[in-house]
Design a protein around this motif. Structure first.
Motif, PDB file in Angstrom:
ATOM      1  N   HIS A 136      -5.244   7.031  -9.857  1.00  0.00           N
ATOM      2  CA  HIS A 136      -5.333   6.118 -11.011  1.00  0.00           C
ATOM      3  C   HIS A 136      -6.699   5.425 -10.979  1.00  0.00           C
ATOM      4  N   HIS A 176      -8.428  -2.723 -12.069  1.00  0.00           N
ATOM      5  CA  HIS A 176      -8.199  -2.855 -13.515  1.00  0.00           C
ATOM      6  C   HIS A 176      -7.838  -4.302 -13.887  1.00  0.00           C
ATOM      7  N   HIS A 224      -5.729  -2.650  -7.334  1.00  0.00           N
ATOM      8  CA  HIS A 224      -6.916  -1.923  -7.802  1.00  0.00           C
ATOM      9  C   HIS A 224      -7.696  -2.809  -8.766  1.00  0.00           C
ATOM     10  N   ASP A 270       0.360   0.875 -10.314  1.00  0.00           N
ATOM     11  CA  ASP A 270       0.301   1.701 -11.528  1.00  0.00           C
ATOM     12  C   ASP A 270       0.784   3.129 -11.310  1.00  0.00           C
TER      13      ASP A 270
HETATM   14 ZN   LIG Z   1      -4.502   0.269 -13.650  1.00  0.00          ZN
END
Ligand SMILES: [Zn+2]
Length: 305
Positions: free
Chosen positions: A157, A73, A71, A176
């Motif tokens: 998330h 992040h 993802h 996550d």
């Molecule tokens: Zn994350």
């Protein structure tokens, strides 16, 4: 072999676990390296937030041809600039915040608000830069050379959060959905509590012997089942806290629930950011409970249903 990575399972000697720097605590995370050829050192990498020091060691030992990100992040992506050879893949929903700083800030909910400046300064201090040319990663089979994985879309998330699964060896990279004691995190504007619950159930339906979370050590057997149950339980626990604070009569605004430790025990780290992220998560709980018919809305305020 290196002190920085190790084979996870003897039955699959082409796969290495790479623990993130500093115990994979934020802003670092664990990664997997999967050799894509028996004849040379070509490999694909799942996530790239191990830290620059370890990423440089990987660059020396492997020819990383692709990085598949779980993802957008920054703690999963920030070391990819050290491994310049790789083509980067991510779920299409997560490509805008990877490549566009405005989309990144918007997803964090800080664009134009009072913590934007401290937030930007922090992201610069850990070296976050936009990634260009990210290729869309479509859920389903992913193949690079001899390496084959299932891409499983597990939103919640983030909107494009994906896990990776090898059904033959029953190994999953859970990213996550990280089986931590803290529990699930959904503090961005592209997070969804409903999706997170569905994604945990999706992972529960897989046959997994070995799980690789992003910020915890490798989990095996019952610890995986217990960790997933705990994650669902943590969501319920936070729902219950919201319900305890709401009243049958006197309605409360969502902001009356902010800063009351529904998610975080304290707000000491990261300036004002944890209060901000918790407020986003509290809003999601209120919406979730509204949808479940446990909370009622009166104008802008809420009561127990
Ligand atoms: Zn994350």
């Amino acid at each position: 072999m290196s002190e920085h990575w190790k084979v996870i399972d003897g039955s699959w000697p082409e796969v290495f676990h790479v623990p993130g720097d500093n115990g994979a605590r934020y802003p670092y995370s664990n990664a997997l390296l999967v050799k894509t050829s028996k004849d040379n050192n070509a490999a694909l990498m799942i996530d790239c937030g191990v830290g620059a020091r370890i990423a440089r060691k990987i660059r020396k030992e492997f020819n990383v041809t692709s990085i598949i990100l779980s993802h957008w992040h920054e703690d999963h992506t920030v070391s990819s600039k050290t491994i310049r050879s790789a083509r980067i893949y991510c779920h299409p929903a997560d490509i805008p915040p990877l490549s566009d700083p405005v989309a990144f800030m918007r997803n964090y909910g800080v664009l134009g608000n009072e913590i934007e400046q401290q937030f930007t300064a922090f992201m610069e201090s850990i070296g976050v830069e936009p990634l260009q040319g990210v290729q869309p990663l479509i859920p389903g089979p992913f193949q690079d050379g001899d390496a084959a994985l299932q891409v499983i879309h597990t939103p919640g998330h983030s909107a494009g959060h994906c896990c990776y699964y090898e059904p033959g060896r029953k190994i999953a990279f859970l990213s996550d959905i990280d089986l931590s004691k803290f529990g699930p995190w959904y503090g961005c504007l592209d997070s969804s509590l409903e999706d997170f619950v569905q994604s945990i159930r999706k992972i529960q339906s897989l046959n997994i012997d070995i799980a690789v979370p992003s910020h915890e050590g490798i989990k095996e057997g019952k610890a995986i089942k217990d960790g997933l149950d705990y994650f669902l339980g943590k969501i319920e626990e936070r729902n219950d806290k919201v319900l305890t604070m709401l009243r049958e009569r006197s309605p409360l605004l969502a902001r009356d629930l902010y800063g009351r430790n529904i998610v975080y025990r304290n707000y000491d780290k990261f300036g004002d950011y944890l209060r901000h992220a918790e407020a986003i998560m509290v809003d999601l709980h209120v919406q979730y409970l509204l949808d479940a018919g446990k909370v009622a809305r009166i104008g802008e305020a809420y009561t127990l249903a």
